[in-house]
Design an enzyme around this catalytic site. Structure first.
Site, PDB file in Angstrom:
ATOM      1  N   ASP A  10       6.340   7.231  12.835  1.00 49.37           N
ATOM      2  CA  ASP A  10       5.384   7.494  14.073  1.00 49.37           C
ATOM      3  C   ASP A  10       6.202   8.168  15.307  1.00 49.37           C
ATOM      4  OD1 ASP A  10       3.326   6.606  16.097  1.00 49.37           O
ATOM      5  OD2 ASP A  10       4.691   5.245  16.968  1.00 49.37           O
ATOM      6  N   SER A  11       5.642   8.615  16.294  1.00 52.18           N
ATOM      7  CA  SER A  11       6.110   9.036  17.390  1.00 52.18           C
ATOM      8  C   SER A  11       7.026   8.299  18.070  1.00 52.18           C
ATOM      9  CB  SER A  11       5.155   9.990  18.337  1.00 52.18           C
ATOM     10  OG  SER A  11       4.456   8.695  18.964  1.00 52.18           O
ATOM     11  N   TYR A  42       3.074  12.119  21.152  1.00 50.18           N
ATOM     12  CA  TYR A  42       2.307  13.210  20.424  1.00 50.18           C
ATOM     13  C   TYR A  42       1.243  13.423  21.284  1.00 50.18           C
ATOM     14  CZ  TYR A  42       5.324  13.215  16.419  1.00 50.18           C
ATOM     15  OH  TYR A  42       6.324  13.686  15.383  1.00 50.18           O
ATOM     16  N   CYS A  73       0.678   6.788  13.016  1.00 48.52           N
ATOM     17  CA  CYS A  73       0.334   7.361  14.245  1.00 48.52           C
ATOM     18  C   CYS A  73      -0.955   8.314  13.970  1.00 48.52           C
ATOM     19  CB  CYS A  73       1.417   8.431  14.470  1.00 48.52           C
ATOM     20  SG  CYS A  73       1.045   9.425  15.968  1.00 48.52           S
ATOM     21  N   ASN A  74      -1.896   7.810  15.090  1.00 43.72           N
ATOM     22  CA  ASN A  74      -3.291   8.196  14.886  1.00 43.72           C
ATOM     23  C   ASN A  74      -3.341   9.575  15.158  1.00 43.72           C
ATOM     24  OD1 ASN A  74      -5.875   5.872  14.751  1.00 43.72           O
ATOM     25  ND2 ASN A  74      -3.897   5.160  15.426  1.00 43.72           N
ATOM     26  N   THR A  75      -2.686  10.111  16.102  1.00 43.47           N
ATOM     27  CA  THR A  75      -2.479  11.551  16.496  1.00 43.47           C
ATOM     28  C   THR A  75      -2.114  12.343  15.333  1.00 43.47           C
ATOM     29  OG1 THR A  75      -2.166  11.125  18.742  1.00 43.47           O
ATOM     30  CG2 THR A  75      -1.894  13.235  18.015  1.00 43.47           C
ATOM     31  N   CYS A 183      -4.805   3.755  18.368  1.00 47.31           N
ATOM     32  CA  CYS A 183      -3.236   4.448  18.656  1.00 47.31           C
ATOM     33  C   CYS A 183      -2.539   2.932  18.410  1.00 47.31           C
ATOM     34  CB  CYS A 183      -3.024   4.818  19.827  1.00 47.31           C
ATOM     35  SG  CYS A 183      -1.300   5.228  20.322  1.00 47.31           S
ATOM     36  N   THR A 184      -1.584   3.258  17.454  1.00 47.63           N
ATOM     37  CA  THR A 184      -0.659   1.942  17.179  1.00 47.63           C
ATOM     38  C   THR A 184       0.148   1.595  17.725  1.00 47.63           C
ATOM     39  OG1 THR A 184       0.963   3.755  16.121  1.00 47.63           O
ATOM     40  CG2 THR A 184      -0.638   2.798  14.337  1.00 47.63           C
TER      41      THR A 184
END
EC number: 5.1.1.3
Length: 272
Positions: A10-11, A42, A73-75, A183-184
């Site tokens: 993830d970011s 992100y 990460c959704n993005t 978004c996580t």
């Protein structure tokens, strides 16, 4: 291969929600988690940059011998999923379809809201994912400050509630009965989001459903871990402040995160 870890990325700390769900459902599996704190968040960044950052971290995980990749990460999922599945020989799991699947099952009225970063909402990834359920009406809404709150350890208080009310009022006006936390990071703000949306609105996150996808892939592929030795769980961050990541991880998922190692990714030239 069966003893290799599951790689999760993830970011920042948001993907820890997914890592926790995977540990709950697959307690015998080893995990390697990387937070790309150098480039977090992100959400507001150009998609080309998100794509490059994501592949650099995923390359790092593959180089460390993971048997499955989770883009938590959704993005990043919206920016790089197709590239990742073409680039790597290991299975790649993302977080958008699992959330959509749960939302379709949860809604009673067919009016579904989805909140996410600017990048996720602009990508229209959720509109594409919900296209297979044409009877649903989708109401997307970007909530850019939510990631900032979580990454600074702020999950409650007057400012969080004020910003949540501002972001979520259009979804209340739309009378959605189901809200996808796209978004996580957002499950860490679930108390404030639930309070603002009110009773009767189901909140859907991707963590548990994503863990189910990981379980299914491991079992169907025959490469779940059977070693009787305790699994290893490692946490890495690309930024310079491992202590900050560690403090947030302690707060959000508990003291089992005892160490965060700093790592550097390679640099990819996607113009080649």
């Amino acid at each position: 291969m069966t003893d290799a870890p599951i790689g999760i990325f993830d970011s920042g700390v948001g993907g820890l929600t997914v890592a926790r769900a995977i540990r709950d459902q697959l307690p015998n599996e080893s995990i390697l988690y990387v937070g790309d704190t150098t480039h977090s968040p992100y959400g507001p960044k150009p998609i080309a940059d998100v794509r490059r950052y994501s592949l650099e971290v995923l390359d790092l995980l593959v180089e460390q011998g993971v048997k499955l990749l989770v883009i938590a990460c959704n993005t990043a999922s919206s920016a790089v999923l197709r590239d990742a599945r073409e680039r790597y020989a290991v299975p790649v799991v993302e977080v958008i379809q699992p959330a959509v699947r749960r939302a379709v099952a949860a809604t009673r009225t067919g009016r579904v809201g989805v909140i996410g970063t600017v990048g996720t909402i602009a990508s229209r990834a959720y509109e594409d994912a919900f296209a297979a359920a044409p009877d649903l009406r989708l109401f997307p809404r970007a909530c850019p400050r939510f990631v900032e709150f979580v990454e600074t350890g702020v999950t409650s208080g007057d400012e969080v509630l004020r910003v949540a009310a501002e972001y979520l009022q259009p979804l209340r006006d739309a009378d959605v009965d189901t809200l996808v936390l796209g978004c996580t990071h957002y499950p860490f703000l679930e108390g404030a989001i639930s309070y603002v949306m009110g009773e009767g609105v189901s909140l859907v996150s991707s963590d548990i459903e994503t863990a189910k996808d990981v379980y299914r892939i491991l079992v169907s592929g025959g490469f779940e871990r059977h070693d009787s030795a305790p699994p290893t769980v490692r946490y890495e961050a690309t930024g310079l402040d491992a202590e900050h990541f560690l403090r947030l991880a302690h707060r959000f998922i508990g003291p089992e995160v005892s160490q965060v190692d700093l790592v550097q990714t390679g640099v990819i030239d996607l113009s080649l």
